[in-house]
Design a protein around this motif. Structure first.
Motif, mmCIF file in Angstrom:
data_model
loop_
_atom_site.group_PDB
_atom_site.id
_atom_site.type_symbol
_atom_site.label_atom_id
_atom_site.label_comp_id
_atom_site.label_asym_id
_atom_site.label_seq_id
_atom_site.Cartn_x
_atom_site.Cartn_y
_atom_site.Cartn_z
ATOM 1 N N ASN A 111 0.846 -1.193 0.000
ATOM 2 C CA ASN A 111 0.000 0.000 0.000
ATOM 3 C C ASN A 111 0.881 1.243 0.000
ATOM 4 O O ASN A 111 1.436 1.615 1.018
ATOM 5 N N ALA A 112 1.018 1.838 -1.158
ATOM 6 C CA ALA A 112 1.694 3.139 -1.270
ATOM 7 C C ALA A 112 0.792 4.058 -2.087
ATOM 8 O O ALA A 112 1.264 4.885 -2.866
ATOM 9 N N TYR A 119 6.129 1.313 -6.315
ATOM 10 C CA TYR A 119 6.624 0.647 -5.107
ATOM 11 C C TYR A 119 6.588 -0.873 -5.300
ATOM 12 O O TYR A 119 7.501 -1.588 -4.890
ATOM 13 N N GLY A 120 5.532 -1.374 -5.936
ATOM 14 C CA GLY A 120 5.403 -2.816 -6.175
ATOM 15 C C GLY A 120 6.540 -3.329 -7.042
ATOM 16 O O GLY A 120 7.094 -4.408 -6.794
ATOM 17 N N SER A 270 -5.580 5.576 -9.009
ATOM 18 C CA SER A 270 -4.550 5.350 -7.988
ATOM 19 C C SER A 270 -3.509 4.331 -8.473
ATOM 20 O O SER A 270 -2.932 4.523 -9.534
ATOM 21 N N ALA A 271 -3.279 3.266 -7.724
ATOM 22 C CA ALA A 271 -2.193 2.334 -8.070
ATOM 23 C C ALA A 271 -2.381 1.666 -9.432
ATOM 24 O O ALA A 271 -1.431 1.149 -10.020
ATOM 25 N N ALA A 272 -3.610 1.686 -9.953
ATOM 26 C CA ALA A 272 -3.855 1.037 -11.244
ATOM 27 C C ALA A 272 -3.491 1.942 -12.413
ATOM 28 O O ALA A 272 -3.351 1.472 -13.545
ATOM 29 N N LEU A 302 2.246 11.031 2.223
ATOM 30 C CA LEU A 302 2.424 11.205 0.776
ATOM 31 C C LEU A 302 3.565 10.329 0.275
ATOM 32 O O LEU A 302 4.563 10.162 0.990
ATOM 33 N N THR A 303 3.446 9.799 -0.912
ATOM 34 C CA THR A 303 4.496 8.946 -1.469
ATOM 35 C C THR A 303 4.798 9.379 -2.894
ATOM 36 O O THR A 303 3.977 10.018 -3.544
#
Ligand code: COA
Length: 316
Positions: A111-112, A119-120, A270-272, A302-303
């Motif tokens: 989870n970032a 990150y993944g 988001s991450a997608a 925040l990342t």
């Protein structure tokens, strides 16, 4: 440094298409306001009964099929998400089950927030690098979100921004391929998603953060590889807002055509968002062997995260 090359991609979008006009019938907003402030025209939401796990599995299966590899070749599976169907099992474990990935490999969610895919990739590459004697040099990395589940559909300042979706990619750890990654975080409450939702955000603070983090992270990975933007075939940024990307293009005096945009059709997933964009480019035949690309994510935390990598193969 060990290289990490992009082999293949996959993607999946949910069935419920929601336009700006649809939203303007739900909250006090307009297509004109949303389009001019964000570049977003529509987004996909999960329909009744549709789960983010289904979409993640679909995207991952497509990436695996297109790679020409078998499930047994995958050495780790990492999923970036902040909205998984279950806290446990992780989405990555459910993908492992459905695709029949090996049991003796690391499988986990990261989870970032909107930097989750980058990150993944960093986590997957690190995991493969520590398993030096394992012949399985391929990583499956997924980004997926079901943000409509976490949104307050009466809050016009956030509900117009986000969408659902999933993207996936397979990478190969290779000895000499060029690769650079930059990951960072600044603990801050500018965007918050309580466990049960809804998403809350200080839009202006996030905008200021994004227009600083994006060019900074891109600069860091370019410096690490000794390249300039001119040497890149694509810059695939997190698709939060068209104006954030435009701002950076202007600041960097870069060619806007190198910065892929699809937030008009999907909103901020988001991450997608980065793997969905990579998959679209690949499906359009615009992501070809030998290309050098940069991907830059930024968001909740925040990342931020940036990377420069090559698409496997040599340029035609
Ligand atoms: N429709 C119509 N009006 C809206 C609205 C909407 N959907 N959302 C907010 N407004 C109104 C506000 O209430 C405010 O009205 P007021 O002046 O009467 O108080 C006005 O529009 C301006 O609001 P503000 O929040 O200052 O707008 P903005 O120019 O900062 O734009 C964002 C808002 C969210 C588009 C902008 O801040 C942004 O893009 N931030 C980054 C968000 C992001 O990308 N987050 C994810 C990062 S991963």
């Amino acid at each position: 440094m060990k290289g990490f090359e992009l082999i293949s991609t996959g993607g999946a979008l949910p069935g419920r298409l929601v336009t700006n006009d649809d939203l303007s019938r739900m909250v006090d907003t307009s297509d004109e306001w949303i389009t001019t402030r964000t570049g977003i025209r529509q987004r996909h939401f999960c329909a009744e009964g549709e789960t983010i796990t289904d979409l993640a599995v679909k995207a991952a299966r497509q990436a695996l099929e297109r790679s020409g590899l078998s499930a047994a070749d995958i050495g780790c599976c990492v999923c970036g998400t902040l909205s998984s169907q279950y806290a446990s099992p992780s989405t990555a474990c459910l993908v492992q089950r459905d695709l029949g990935l090996a049991e003796d490999i690391p499988v986990l969610d990261v989870n970032a927030a909107c930097s989750g895919f980058i990150y993944g990739v960093g986590v997957a590459r690190g995991l493969l690098a520590t398993r030096e004697n394992d012949p399985r040099r391929y990583a499956l990395v997924i980004g997926c979100e079901h943000l409509s589940r976490l949104m307050d559909m009466t809050d016009r300042s956030t509900c117009v921004l986000f969408g659902d979706g999933a993207g996936a990619a397979i990478f190969e750890l290779t000895g000499d391929a060029e690769f650079a990654i930059d990951l960072g975080a600044r603990g801050d409450m500018a965007i918050t998603t309580p466990a049960g939702g809804p998403i809350g955000m200080d839009g202006r603070a996030v905008f200021r953060f994004a227009v600083d983090a994006l060019p900074r992270s891109l600069g860091a990975v370019l410096a690490a590889t000794g390249h300039t933007i001119d040497d890149l075939d694509w810059v695939v940024c997190h698709q939060a807002n068209s104006r954030i990307i435009d701002h950076c293009v202007k600041k960097l005096q870069a060619d806007p055509d190198k910065f892929y945009k699809n937030m008009d059709r999907h909103g901020n997933t988001s991450a997608a968002s980065i793997p969905v964009a990579l998959n679209e480019l690949a499906e359009q035949g615009r992501l070809t062997p030998g290309m050098r690309i940069a991907c830059i994510g930024f968001g909740g935390g925040l990342t931020w995260g940036g990377m420069v990598l090559k698409v496997k193969g040599s340029k035609a």
